[in-house]
Design an enzyme around this catalytic site. Structure first.
Site, PDB file in Angstrom:
ATOM      1  N   ASP A 297     -11.512  -9.184  31.574  1.00 18.12           N
ATOM      2  CA  ASP A 297     -12.010  -8.564  32.817  1.00 18.12           C
ATOM      3  C   ASP A 297     -13.254  -7.707  32.616  1.00 18.12           C
ATOM      4  O   ASP A 297     -13.827  -7.217  33.595  1.00 18.12           O
ATOM      5  CB  ASP A 297     -10.945  -7.694  33.501  1.00 18.12           C
ATOM      6  CG  ASP A 297      -9.772  -8.488  34.034  1.00 18.12           C
ATOM      7  OD1 ASP A 297      -9.875  -9.723  34.096  1.00 18.12           O
ATOM      8  OD2 ASP A 297      -8.751  -7.875  34.378  1.00 18.12           O
ATOM      9  N   ASP A 447       1.899  -8.070  36.201  1.00 13.12           N
ATOM     10  CA  ASP A 447       0.523  -7.638  36.469  1.00 13.12           C
ATOM     11  C   ASP A 447       0.489  -6.251  37.100  1.00 13.12           C
ATOM     12  O   ASP A 447      -0.581  -5.655  37.234  1.00 13.12           O
ATOM     13  CB  ASP A 447      -0.169  -8.611  37.426  1.00 13.12           C
ATOM     14  CG  ASP A 447      -0.367  -9.987  36.820  1.00 13.12           C
ATOM     15  OD1 ASP A 447      -0.720 -10.061  35.633  1.00 13.12           O
ATOM     16  OD2 ASP A 447      -0.159 -10.982  37.541  1.00 13.12           O
TER      17      ASP A 447
END
Length: 471
Positions: A297, A447
């Protein structure tokens, strides 16, 4: 944040996947320490105000109390002296423990006045043996260097210090190796989150999760939650190396981590702390073969970083990280964040390529795509091949297939976060349209508190695991 655009049509498997040629097998680095294993004696080692002896294959040092300076009580190797070359890369690694918790110092320095040092690091020992590793660059030219462990000047009185498996290597001239050709298959982590849950919860569900998931190769993630990074990496990599298997690691500790999504926010406290952390990461791997996915990310998140200065720091840290692995882990292949199909096309591929260039992608072996996401393998192959047309030099790539068996979900809120109805994808393998297909995200790890899970990010959720198995 891991962006998903709903309604995209599955792309056809693209041709032209970049597959690198085999790299030369790396030669051994130069070991500078003699008798670092203390198999039968302590020859070559000395103590200053510290009696030393052999204790079950370890050097044992009886450290007195009431000393003033760190060097008032030390052990080390002074004769034979060893050379230090300016600009060369070195790794010092060792095992240590003590009879009581202490913070002590190690140095690599001139062995005579003025005792100038090129390495001076503090480290915290406990009653449990731990591995420590420090990478450093030679700061001067000498043939008369010594290694010291400076144990004095501490409160708490006398204590005993044990030392073992000491190594100081000069990496100069060590060629980059191919970790795939040096190993035989991928490592199955016996202490993964799924395996830990299986072992703690025997029964039918555990058997199902073990057979379909916990017994398969997957990555292990490392961040600030690992108290001694060197020891954590040692505990993971050493058995993989002994078994001739290839370990997959994820470095996930960059400051401002998960700037877009927020569920996994955190990271090192500042730029300097991150640089020290990631250099330790590379040094802890050392010359052993490994795969490292560098900061998932981190490229996609650039768009959510608030200031130009913070973006500059982000690129500076990623450049440093990729170079650190080249310098201190020559048999490691690194993969830079290439986001995923939805996020990448939303950024626009020329802009994504520009971000990668600013992050030093030329220093990476390849790209990591679809990490912690759900796009089908065929879609992701097409996406990365498209991205590669915007890079000066196309890169090989890996695809995270841990949860992409059914493609993206269609949750109305945060569709990247534990979407319902997802499925395990292809197990770890070479090829499959990419250089490798890997389970980078640990299947069953949440998550965050969203959609199909009420567990925080990074915690194993057996219900998620069963969904991935049974969908």
């Amino acid at each position: 944040m891991r962006w998903i655009v709903r309604g995209l049509v599955t792309a056809l498997l693209a041709v032209g996947v970049v597959i690198p040629g085999s790299a030369p097998t790396a030669s051994a680095a130069t070991e500078l320490i003699t008798n670092g294993a203390f198999t039968t004696n302590t020859t070559g080692w000395w103590g200053n105000n510290v009696p030393i002896s052999l204790d079950a294959g370890q050097l044992k040092a009886a450290v007195p109390g009431a000393t003033t300076n760190p060097w008032d009580a030390l052990v080390g190797q002074k004769v034979p002296a060893f050379p230090i070359r300016q600009g060369h890369k070195y790794i010092l690694a060792f095992d240590a423990r003590a009879s009581a918790a202490r913070t002590v110092q190690t140095t690599v320095q001139l062995n005579a006045a003025p005792f100038t040092g090129t390495l001076n690091k503090s480290f915290a020992v406990t009653t449990t043996k731990q591995r420590f590793a420090f990478g450093f660059t030679g700061g001067f030219e000498t043939t008369q260097a010594e290694l010291t462990f400076q144990l004095g000047g501490l409160a708490g009185g006398a204590y005993t210090f044990w030392l073992d498996n000491v190594s100081l290597i000069d990496l100069a001239g060590t060629p980059a190796g191919n970790p795939v050709s040096q190993t035989n298959g991928f490592y199955v982590d016996p202490k993964s989150n799924p395996k830990a849950w299986v072992d703690a919860n025997p029964g039918t569900t555990a058997t199902t999760i073990n057979n379909a998931l916990a017994s398969k190769p997957m990555a292990r993630w490392f961040g600030g939650w690992v108290p001694n990074l060197s020891d954590g990496i040692q505990q993971y990599i050493a058995p993989a190396t002994a078994a001739g298997k290839l370990p997959v690691l994820v470095a996930y500790n960059i400051p401002g981590r998960d700037a877009c999504g927020g569920h996994s926010s955190g990271g090192a406290g500042n730029v300097a702390a991150y640089k020290e952390w990631i250099q330790t990461f590379a040094a802890a791997i050392g010359t052993r073969p490994a795969i490292v996915v560098v900061e998932p990310d981190s490229i996609g998140d650039v768009g959510c970083i608030k200031t130009d200065l913070e973006r500059t720091y982000r690129y500076e840290m990623l450049n440093f990280a990729l170079q650190a692995f080249k310098d201190f882990a020559p048999n490691t292949w690194t993969y830079a964040d290439a986001t995923n199909k939805g996020w990448g096309y939303d950024i626009k591929l020329p802009d994504l390529a520009d971000r990668l260039n600013q992050a030093g992608v030329a220093k990476a072996h390849g790209l990591a795509a679809n990490v912690s996401n759900y796009y089908l393998t065929s879609e992701t192959v097409a996406f990365v091949n498209d991205l590669n047309t915007h890079l000066a030099t196309p890169k090989p790539f890996i695809i995270d297939t841990s949860r992409n068996g059914n493609g993206p979900g269609n949750e109305p809120v945060d569709p990247w976060c534990n979407p319902r109805g997802r499925k395990l994808g292809s197990v770890a393998q070479q090829g499959g349209g990419a250089e490798m297909l890997l389970w980078v995200k640990v299947p069953g790890d949440s998550d965050g508190v969203c959609n199909a899970s009420t567990e925080p990010a990074g915690k194993f959720d057996p219900n998620l695991a069963l969904m991935l198995i049974n969908s």
